[in-house]
Motif scaffolding. Structure first.
Motif, PDB file in Angstrom:
ATOM      1  N   ALA A   5      31.820  52.467  72.538  1.00 43.47           N
ATOM      2  CA  ALA A   5      31.105  51.020  72.559  1.00 43.47           C
ATOM      3  C   ALA A   5      32.271  50.113  72.279  1.00 43.47           C
ATOM      4  O   ALA A   5      32.435  49.094  72.963  1.00 43.47           O
ATOM      5  CB  ALA A   5      29.988  50.701  71.468  1.00 43.47           C
ATOM      6  N   ASN A   6      33.184  50.408  71.252  1.00 42.02           N
ATOM      7  CA  ASN A   6      34.516  49.612  70.870  1.00 42.02           C
ATOM      8  C   ASN A   6      35.244  49.322  71.952  1.00 42.02           C
ATOM      9  O   ASN A   6      35.677  48.202  72.424  1.00 42.02           O
ATOM     10  CB  ASN A   6      34.754  49.948  69.583  1.00 42.02           C
ATOM     11  N   THR A   7      35.777  50.627  72.788  1.00 44.06           N
ATOM     12  CA  THR A   7      36.392  50.610  73.907  1.00 44.06           C
ATOM     13  C   THR A   7      35.953  49.636  75.011  1.00 44.06           C
ATOM     14  O   THR A   7      36.739  48.864  75.724  1.00 44.06           O
ATOM     15  CB  THR A   7      36.777  51.940  74.390  1.00 44.06           C
ATOM     16  N   ARG A   8      34.654  49.882  75.279  1.00 43.11           N
ATOM     17  CA  ARG A   8      34.016  49.143  76.489  1.00 43.11           C
ATOM     18  C   ARG A   8      33.836  47.500  76.033  1.00 43.11           C
ATOM     19  O   ARG A   8      34.407  46.550  76.945  1.00 43.11           O
ATOM     20  CB  ARG A   8      32.772  49.485  76.738  1.00 43.11           C
ATOM     21  N   ARG A   9      33.874  47.252  74.982  1.00 42.53           N
ATOM     22  CA  ARG A   9      33.870  45.681  74.629  1.00 42.53           C
ATOM     23  C   ARG A   9      35.167  45.302  74.626  1.00 42.53           C
ATOM     24  O   ARG A   9      35.527  44.203  74.796  1.00 42.53           O
ATOM     25  CB  ARG A   9      33.308  45.857  73.125  1.00 42.53           C
ATOM     26  N   LEU A  10      36.058  46.009  74.103  1.00 45.49           N
ATOM     27  CA  LEU A  10      37.443  45.614  74.397  1.00 45.49           C
ATOM     28  C   LEU A  10      38.040  45.433  75.748  1.00 45.49           C
ATOM     29  O   LEU A  10      39.020  44.471  76.056  1.00 45.49           O
ATOM     30  CB  LEU A  10      38.349  46.691  73.660  1.00 45.49           C
ATOM     31  N   LEU A  11      37.653  46.307  76.805  1.00 46.38           N
ATOM     32  CA  LEU A  11      38.128  46.304  77.943  1.00 46.38           C
ATOM     33  C   LEU A  11      37.232  45.418  78.871  1.00 46.38           C
ATOM     34  O   LEU A  11      36.891  45.995  80.128  1.00 46.38           O
ATOM     35  CB  LEU A  11      38.290  47.859  78.522  1.00 46.38           C
ATOM     36  N   ARG A  12      36.691  44.430  78.580  1.00 42.72           N
ATOM     37  CA  ARG A  12      35.998  43.525  79.329  1.00 42.72           C
ATOM     38  C   ARG A  12      36.952  42.508  80.262  1.00 42.72           C
ATOM     39  O   ARG A  12      38.032  42.348  79.686  1.00 42.72           O
ATOM     40  CB  ARG A  12      34.830  42.673  78.497  1.00 42.72           C
ATOM     41  N   PRO A  15      37.758  37.908  78.342  1.00 42.51           N
ATOM     42  CA  PRO A  15      38.796  37.723  77.542  1.00 42.51           C
ATOM     43  C   PRO A  15      40.061  37.824  78.175  1.00 42.51           C
ATOM     44  O   PRO A  15      40.996  37.101  77.691  1.00 42.51           O
ATOM     45  CB  PRO A  15      38.334  38.625  76.387  1.00 42.51           C
ATOM     46  N   TRP A  16      40.375  38.932  79.008  1.00 41.14           N
ATOM     47  CA  TRP A  16      41.763  39.110  79.403  1.00 41.14           C
ATOM     48  C   TRP A  16      42.343  38.134  80.496  1.00 41.14           C
ATOM     49  O   TRP A  16      43.280  37.824  80.369  1.00 41.14           O
ATOM     50  CB  TRP A  16      41.832  40.715  79.839  1.00 41.14           C
ATOM     51  N   GLU A  17      41.136  37.931  81.256  1.00 38.83           N
ATOM     52  CA  GLU A  17      41.573  36.583  82.033  1.00 38.83           C
ATOM     53  C   GLU A  17      41.996  35.384  81.428  1.00 38.83           C
ATOM     54  O   GLU A  17      42.531  34.806  81.843  1.00 38.83           O
ATOM     55  CB  GLU A  17      40.240  36.444  83.108  1.00 38.83           C
ATOM     56  N   ARG A  18      41.408  35.090  80.313  1.00 36.71           N
ATOM     57  CA  ARG A  18      41.490  34.015  79.547  1.00 36.71           C
ATOM     58  C   ARG A  18      43.182  33.970  79.107  1.00 36.71           C
ATOM     59  O   ARG A  18      43.738  33.172  78.976  1.00 36.71           O
ATOM     60  CB  ARG A  18      40.454  33.592  78.448  1.00 36.71           C
ATOM     61  N   GLY A  50      52.001  37.059  82.639  1.00 39.41           N
ATOM     62  CA  GLY A  50      50.726  36.601  83.004  1.00 39.41           C
ATOM     63  C   GLY A  50      50.303  36.907  84.349  1.00 39.41           C
ATOM     64  O   GLY A  50      48.974  37.105  84.522  1.00 39.41           O
ATOM     65  N   VAL A  51      50.770  36.960  85.225  1.00 36.34           N
ATOM     66  CA  VAL A  51      50.474  37.072  86.645  1.00 36.34           C
ATOM     67  C   VAL A  51      50.226  38.366  86.770  1.00 36.34           C
ATOM     68  O   VAL A  51      49.269  38.862  87.470  1.00 36.34           O
ATOM     69  CB  VAL A  51      51.459  36.497  87.682  1.00 36.34           C
ATOM     70  N   VAL A  52      51.157  39.389  86.371  1.00 36.39           N
ATOM     71  CA  VAL A  52      50.827  40.848  86.305  1.00 36.39           C
ATOM     72  C   VAL A  52      49.421  41.253  85.503  1.00 36.39           C
ATOM     73  O   VAL A  52      48.374  41.957  85.927  1.00 36.39           O
ATOM     74  CB  VAL A  52      52.010  41.673  85.851  1.00 36.39           C
ATOM     75  N   GLY A  53      49.486  40.580  84.405  1.00 35.49           N
ATOM     76  CA  GLY A  53      48.143  40.781  83.439  1.00 35.49           C
ATOM     77  C   GLY A  53      46.879  40.342  84.133  1.00 35.49           C
ATOM     78  O   GLY A  53      45.994  41.029  83.991  1.00 35.49           O
ATOM     79  N   LEU A  54      46.921  39.221  85.099  1.00 32.10           N
ATOM     80  CA  LEU A  54      45.709  38.800  85.693  1.00 32.10           C
ATOM     81  C   LEU A  54      45.413  39.816  86.789  1.00 32.10           C
ATOM     82  O   LEU A  54      44.202  39.855  86.919  1.00 32.10           O
ATOM     83  CB  LEU A  54      46.076  37.481  86.290  1.00 32.10           C
ATOM     84  N   SER A  55      46.464  40.415  87.513  1.00 32.92           N
ATOM     85  CA  SER A  55      46.091  41.178  88.462  1.00 32.92           C
ATOM     86  C   SER A  55      45.328  42.453  88.135  1.00 32.92           C
ATOM     87  O   SER A  55      44.568  43.054  88.541  1.00 32.92           O
ATOM     88  CB  SER A  55      47.073  41.544  89.574  1.00 32.92           C
ATOM     89  N   VAL A  56      45.965  42.854  86.731  1.00 33.67           N
ATOM     90  CA  VAL A  56      45.225  44.218  86.094  1.00 33.67           C
ATOM     91  C   VAL A  56      43.784  43.740  85.471  1.00 33.67           C
ATOM     92  O   VAL A  56      43.040  44.423  85.556  1.00 33.67           O
ATOM     93  CB  VAL A  56      46.318  44.328  84.966  1.00 33.67           C
TER      94      VAL A  56
END
Length: 66
Positions: A5-12, A15-18, A50-56
């Motif tokens: 559950a912690n891993t799923r919450r972390l990999l949403r 937050p990463w798009e922001r 940022g661009v690479v992170g956004l695509s991931v």
């Protein structure tokens, strides 16, 4: 909470798009400022990260049981 559950919450996605959108904006601001050559020289790596992170981040699940 379980570890899964912690891993799923972390990999949403949201937050990463922001964070990556903030990195892109920061990189652009660093490239456009005229005062410091050091800040300017780090602008492109920050922007590229940022661009690479956004695509991931676009590949991550939304978090609403996707």
């Amino acid at each position: 909470m379980t570890a899964l559950a912690n891993t799923r919450r972390l990999l949403r996605r949201a937050p990463w798009e922001r964070v990556t959108t903030l990195a892109i904006g920061t990189g652009l601001a660093m490239l456009m400022q005229p005062w410091s050559l050091d800040v300017y020289s780090y602008g492109f790596p920050v922007l590229l990260t940022g661009v690479v992170g956004l695509s991931v981040a676009g590949k991550l699940p939304r978090g609403d049981r996707e």
